[in-house]
Motif scaffolding. Structure first.
Motif, PDB file in Angstrom:
ATOM      1  N   GLN A  78      48.767  36.093  53.186  1.00 51.06           N
ATOM      2  CA  GLN A  78      49.772  36.128  52.120  1.00 51.06           C
ATOM      3  C   GLN A  78      49.838  37.508  51.464  1.00 51.06           C
ATOM      4  O   GLN A  78      50.921  38.020  51.179  1.00 51.06           O
ATOM      5  N   LEU A  79      48.689  38.121  51.233  1.00 47.88           N
ATOM      6  CA  LEU A  79      48.673  39.480  50.679  1.00 47.88           C
ATOM      7  C   LEU A  79      49.264  40.477  51.666  1.00 47.88           C
ATOM      8  O   LEU A  79      49.989  41.397  51.278  1.00 47.88           O
ATOM      9  N   PHE A  80      48.950  40.303  52.939  1.00 50.32           N
ATOM     10  CA  PHE A  80      49.448  41.192  53.987  1.00 50.32           C
ATOM     11  C   PHE A  80      50.972  41.244  53.977  1.00 50.32           C
ATOM     12  O   PHE A  80      51.561  42.307  54.166  1.00 50.32           O
ATOM     13  N   THR A 126      53.739  39.608  45.517  1.00 53.17           N
ATOM     14  CA  THR A 126      52.304  39.379  45.360  1.00 53.17           C
ATOM     15  C   THR A 126      52.049  37.917  45.035  1.00 53.17           C
ATOM     16  O   THR A 126      52.578  37.401  44.049  1.00 53.17           O
ATOM     17  N   PRO A 127      51.259  37.212  45.843  1.00 50.44           N
ATOM     18  CA  PRO A 127      51.015  35.787  45.590  1.00 50.44           C
ATOM     19  C   PRO A 127      50.135  35.581  44.364  1.00 50.44           C
ATOM     20  O   PRO A 127      49.328  36.431  43.995  1.00 50.44           O
ATOM     21  N   GLY A 177      49.120  43.996  47.804  1.00 54.99           N
ATOM     22  CA  GLY A 177      49.537  43.549  49.132  1.00 54.99           C
ATOM     23  C   GLY A 177      49.836  44.706  50.055  1.00 54.99           C
ATOM     24  O   GLY A 177      49.510  44.665  51.244  1.00 54.99           O
ATOM     25  N   PHE A 178      50.441  45.774  49.521  1.00 56.96           N
ATOM     26  CA  PHE A 178      50.750  46.936  50.359  1.00 56.96           C
ATOM     27  C   PHE A 178      49.462  47.606  50.829  1.00 56.96           C
ATOM     28  O   PHE A 178      49.359  48.048  51.983  1.00 56.96           O
ATOM     29  N   ALA A 179      48.458  47.685  49.955  1.00 55.78           N
ATOM     30  CA  ALA A 179      47.173  48.261  50.341  1.00 55.78           C
ATOM     31  C   ALA A 179      46.511  47.412  51.419  1.00 55.78           C
ATOM     32  O   ALA A 179      45.938  47.943  52.378  1.00 55.78           O
ATOM     33  N   VAL A 180      46.592  46.092  51.278  1.00 57.49           N
ATOM     34  CA  VAL A 180      46.050  45.194  52.300  1.00 57.49           C
ATOM     35  C   VAL A 180      46.799  45.383  53.606  1.00 57.49           C
ATOM     36  O   VAL A 180      46.195  45.411  54.683  1.00 57.49           O
ATOM     37  N   GLY A 203      30.107  39.828  44.495  1.00 55.16           N
ATOM     38  CA  GLY A 203      30.573  41.056  43.863  1.00 55.16           C
ATOM     39  C   GLY A 203      31.670  41.773  44.611  1.00 55.16           C
ATOM     40  O   GLY A 203      32.201  42.779  44.114  1.00 55.16           O
ATOM     41  N   VAL A 204      32.009  41.285  45.798  1.00 56.70           N
ATOM     42  CA  VAL A 204      33.088  41.910  46.563  1.00 56.70           C
ATOM     43  C   VAL A 204      34.436  41.478  45.972  1.00 56.70           C
ATOM     44  O   VAL A 204      34.661  40.286  45.738  1.00 56.70           O
ATOM     45  N   PRO A 205      35.341  42.410  45.706  1.00 53.69           N
ATOM     46  CA  PRO A 205      36.651  42.045  45.156  1.00 53.69           C
ATOM     47  C   PRO A 205      37.367  41.032  46.046  1.00 53.69           C
ATOM     48  O   PRO A 205      37.302  41.117  47.276  1.00 53.69           O
ATOM     49  N   ASP A 206      38.039  40.071  45.405  1.00 52.85           N
ATOM     50  CA  ASP A 206      38.695  39.010  46.149  1.00 52.85           C
ATOM     51  C   ASP A 206      39.693  39.547  47.167  1.00 52.85           C
ATOM     52  O   ASP A 206      39.759  39.072  48.308  1.00 52.85           O
ATOM     53  N   HIS A 207      40.505  40.535  46.757  1.00 54.68           N
ATOM     54  CA  HIS A 207      41.517  41.071  47.675  1.00 54.68           C
ATOM     55  C   HIS A 207      40.881  41.653  48.927  1.00 54.68           C
ATOM     56  O   HIS A 207      41.407  41.493  50.038  1.00 54.68           O
TER      57      HIS A 207
END
Length: 267
Positions: free
Chosen positions: A248-250, A256-257, A38-41, A153-157
């Motif tokens: 939610q990640l933001f 972390t959800p 979440g912090f990276a997002v 193939g793109v990561p969900d986050h």
């Protein structure tokens, strides 16, 4: 003739630093490097949002330069440096606060254009339209992996971060195009209004954005507005699932959800 010296057009180190932060945060989100995704997002969205605000203001200034205001270069507006804006609070701080609080792309707008140097109503309208058009272009770029069908193939986050970023850009573009005094949309139509009407409307310009957000507090208006945002995002193949989990990640400070996997979901 539009002109600016090389120094007046040199990209500022501040903007390059913002781009670097965005690039590093993209890598962190993509690789899941951070212990707190979440912090990276959050870093990715905030840095990307400030970059988009710089591009918004640059679009105003660059269009004004070609329209006849040669002073924008000396003011530093062509360097993409957010510290050069006349109202850093309106252009950077308040938009960030609204992003953090409610996930709304608050319009910026704080470059001082010497309008008396501009000749022609179309030029005045294009100067005002250039900012939100920059947000619209940013939204198209951010959503390109969605509408090009390149998300396999793109990561969900990373997908969710892009979705939330797209929501911010679309809301900023639409809000800014509203023909409300103080917003760019009014700047588009203002040159075509009579002098009397413009004088009558002028005192209300500082309160236009407050009135807009006051109306957005009305549940019916809020639902209608976000239904329109969702419709635009769906057209760009960004789902409500993407934007919801991106937000939610933001908000990493809430923890972390527990995000369900995308596999098996049908949009």
């Amino acid at each position: 003739m539009s002109t600016a010296t090389r120094g007046e057009r040199r990209v500022s180190p501040v903007f390059l630093a913002l781009v670097a932060i965005m690039a590093v945060s993209i890598w962190a989100v993509w690789t899941d490097f951070s212990a707190s995704p979440g912090f990276a997002v959050f870093l990715f969205v905030v840095s990307g949002w400030v970059v988009s605000l710089c591009l918004h203001e640059y679009a105003h200034a660059r269009t004004a330069l070609h329209g006849g205001d040669l002073t924008v270069g000396a003011k530093g507006y062509l360097t993409l440096d957010p510290l050069k804006y006349t109202h850093a609070m309106l252009s950077i701080v308040l938009p960030l606060i609204f992003v953090i609080m409610g996930g709304i792309g608050l319009p910026g707008g704080a470059v001082f254009i010497e309008r008396h140097r501009i000749r022609g109503r179309w030029k005045h309208s294009m100067i005002s339209a250039a900012g939100p058009l920059a947000n619209a272009a940013f939204a198209v770029v951010v959503t390109a992996p969605f509408w090009l069908g390149a998300m396999d193939g793109v990561p969900d986050h990373f997908r969710y971060a892009l979705g939330f970023m797209a929501q911010l850009q679309v809301t900023a573009a639409i809000l800014n195009f509203l023909p409300v005094p103080g917003l760019d949309g009014y700047g588009v139509v203002e040159p075509w209004l009579s002098y009397k009407v413009r004088r009558q409307v002028e005192p209300f310009a500082p309160f236009g954005i407050l009135a807009v957000f006051g109306f957005l507090w009305i549940p019916e208006v809020n639902h209608a507005f976000f239904d329109m945002i969702d419709a635009v995002l769906r057209f760009l193949d960004v789902t409500a699932w993407d934007t919801y989990w991106g937000q939610q990640l933001f908000r990493f400070w809430q923890g972390t959800p527990d995000i369900p996997p995308l596999s098996g979901l049908v949009f």
